[in-house]
Design a protein around this motif. Structure first.
Motif, short mmCIF file in Angstrom:
data_model
loop_
_atom_site.label_atom_id
_atom_site.label_comp_id
_atom_site.label_asym_id
_atom_site.label_seq_id
_atom_site.Cartn_x
_atom_site.Cartn_y
_atom_site.Cartn_z
N LEU A 174 17.10 22.32 -5.16
CA LEU A 174 16.75 22.83 -6.42
C LEU A 174 15.34 22.75 -7.10
N LEU A 175 14.62 21.62 -6.35
CA LEU A 175 13.28 21.40 -6.93
C LEU A 175 12.13 22.27 -6.25
N PRO A 176 11.69 23.12 -6.90
CA PRO A 176 10.83 24.15 -6.24
C PRO A 176 9.35 23.30 -5.89
N ASP A 177 8.94 22.28 -6.51
CA ASP A 177 7.68 21.67 -6.05
C ASP A 177 7.86 20.57 -5.18
N TYR A 178 9.09 20.39 -4.84
CA TYR A 178 9.47 19.25 -3.86
C TYR A 178 8.89 19.41 -2.70
N THR A 179 8.14 18.37 -1.96
CA THR A 179 7.44 18.51 -0.48
C THR A 179 8.21 17.68 0.38
N PRO A 180 9.02 18.14 1.13
CA PRO A 180 9.89 17.45 1.95
C PRO A 180 9.28 16.46 3.11
N LYS A 181 7.93 16.99 3.20
CA LYS A 181 7.25 15.92 4.15
C LYS A 181 7.03 14.64 3.54
N THR A 182 7.43 14.32 2.49
CA THR A 182 7.19 12.89 1.68
C THR A 182 8.23 12.12 2.61
N VAL A 183 9.47 12.70 2.94
CA VAL A 183 10.27 11.90 3.39
C VAL A 183 9.86 11.35 4.76
N THR A 184 9.13 12.00 5.64
CA THR A 184 8.59 11.39 7.08
C THR A 184 7.40 10.61 6.56
N GLU A 185 6.45 10.87 5.56
CA GLU A 185 5.45 10.11 5.32
C GLU A 185 5.94 8.62 4.85
N ASP A 186 6.99 8.63 3.89
CA ASP A 186 7.51 7.65 3.53
C ASP A 186 7.82 6.43 4.56
N HIS A 187 8.64 7.17 5.32
CA HIS A 187 9.23 6.40 6.39
C HIS A 187 8.28 5.86 7.43
N LEU A 188 7.22 6.49 7.93
CA LEU A 188 5.96 6.05 8.87
C LEU A 188 5.33 4.99 7.97
N LYS A 189 5.33 4.98 6.61
CA LYS A 189 4.92 3.56 6.05
C LYS A 189 5.64 2.51 5.85
N ILE A 190 7.12 2.70 5.87
CA ILE A 190 7.92 1.87 6.13
C ILE A 190 7.96 1.03 7.55
N LEU A 191 7.94 1.98 8.40
CA LEU A 191 7.94 1.74 9.95
C LEU A 191 6.65 0.79 10.23
N ASP A 192 5.47 1.14 9.53
CA ASP A 192 4.26 0.35 9.91
C ASP A 192 4.61 -1.13 9.22
N ALA A 193 5.06 -1.20 8.06
CA ALA A 193 5.26 -2.60 7.40
C ALA A 193 6.33 -3.27 8.31
N ILE A 194 7.37 -2.67 8.73
CA ILE A 194 8.46 -3.41 9.58
C ILE A 194 7.56 -3.88 10.93
N GLU A 195 6.81 -3.09 11.43
CA GLU A 195 6.14 -3.31 12.80
C GLU A 195 5.18 -4.64 12.47
N ARG A 196 4.86 -4.86 11.33
CA ARG A 196 3.85 -6.04 10.84
C ARG A 196 4.56 -7.16 10.28
N SER A 197 5.94 -6.89 10.44
CA SER A 197 6.81 -8.03 9.70
C SER A 197 6.19 -8.24 8.21
N ASP A 198 6.01 -7.13 7.51
CA ASP A 198 5.40 -7.38 6.33
C ASP A 198 6.53 -6.99 5.24
N VAL A 199 7.59 -7.95 5.07
CA VAL A 199 8.46 -7.74 4.09
C VAL A 199 7.98 -7.27 2.65
N ASP A 200 6.94 -8.13 2.15
CA ASP A 200 6.57 -7.65 0.92
C ASP A 200 5.96 -6.23 0.70
N SER A 201 5.40 -5.56 1.66
CA SER A 201 4.82 -4.32 1.56
C SER A 201 6.20 -3.26 1.69
N ALA A 202 7.11 -3.73 2.35
CA ALA A 202 8.29 -2.82 2.56
C ALA A 202 9.12 -2.88 1.42
#
Length: 233
Positions: A174-202
């Motif tokens: 129902l949200l016309p301006d929502y961009t689904p790509k934010t899901v993958t973009e967010d998860h890739l950033k989280i993955l990067d933080a996990i790979e660096r063992s960076d809890v604070d960034s996650a």
């Protein structure tokens, strides 16, 4: 009830099957918020007695997906803005704690599984399968919570899971301006933080994402409420 009907139950665990079907119908939006659930009609469609339907609905009440109104019946939960804030702010706190416990336990195989989930999300976005995207989104966070090895955290997270996915599905539709790509973009950033063992960034990413999701879901909720009021005017 909504313009949707169930198929006959196949022989196996009838109670589990009924709960699963009802939950899926609610979470996916086939039964939108505010829908009246007619036990007799559902039992007739599934070709079962009303007793297992009644028991399944009690379970869904415990999960916060339906509410029983005295002398009126059972309805799919209608969220308020406060419900949205509570659901996602608590989920953010749980997932922040999960990172602290999970990151030391995450293996290369786990990272590969998380990357594979992101790839599946990209495919779901390309094919505009947003119900599947919501499921994969929750699966990504579930894996991190599982790796935390904290049974009580996981139990509470699961209790929020269905309500959160219901709201996310509503947002996708129902949200016309929502961009689904934010899901993958967010998860890739989280993955990067996990790979660096960076809890604070996650944790910071989780807080930022939660605030945005709250805002988006409230916007969706306002639009949905307005559309329903227009229908019944």
């Amino acid at each position: 009830m909504a313009d949707f009907s169930f198929t006959k139950i196949k022989p196996r665990s009838i109670e589990d099957e009924i709960i699963s079907r009802l939950r899926d119908a609610i979470v996916s939006g086939q039964f939108p918020p505010g829908t009246h659930l007619n036990e007799s009609e559902i039992a007739k469609q599934m070709e079962v007695s009303r007793i297992p339907i009644r028991e399944a609905i009690k379970k869904l009440e415990q999960e916060g997906l339906v509410v029983r109104q005295p002398n009126k019946g059972v309805y799919v939960i209608s969220f308020t803005e406060q419900d949205v804030r509570e659901t996602f702010s608590l989920r953010a706190r749980l997932e922040s704690m999960a990172f602290e416990w999970a990151i030391p336990n995450i293996t290369n195989d786990d990272l590969a599984q998380l990357r594979a989930l992101v790839k599946e999300q990209e495919t779901a976005i390309a094919e505009r399968r947003y119900d599947e995207l919501a499921r994969l989104d929750m699966r990504f966070h579930e894996l991190i919570c599982l790796k935390a090895g904290h049974s009580r955290l996981l139990k509470i997270w699961y209790e929020l899971h269905a309500q959160g996915q219901m709201l996310l599905n509503l947002r996708f539709r129902l949200l016309p301006d929502y961009t689904p790509k934010t899901v993958t973009e967010d998860h890739l950033k989280i993955l990067d933080a996990i790979e660096r063992s960076d809890v604070d960034s996650a944790v910071q990413l989780t807080d930022d994402i939660s605030e945005r999701v709250i805002s988006e879901c409230i916007e969706t909720l306002v639009g949905f409420t307005a559309s329903m009021e227009a229908v019944f005017r």
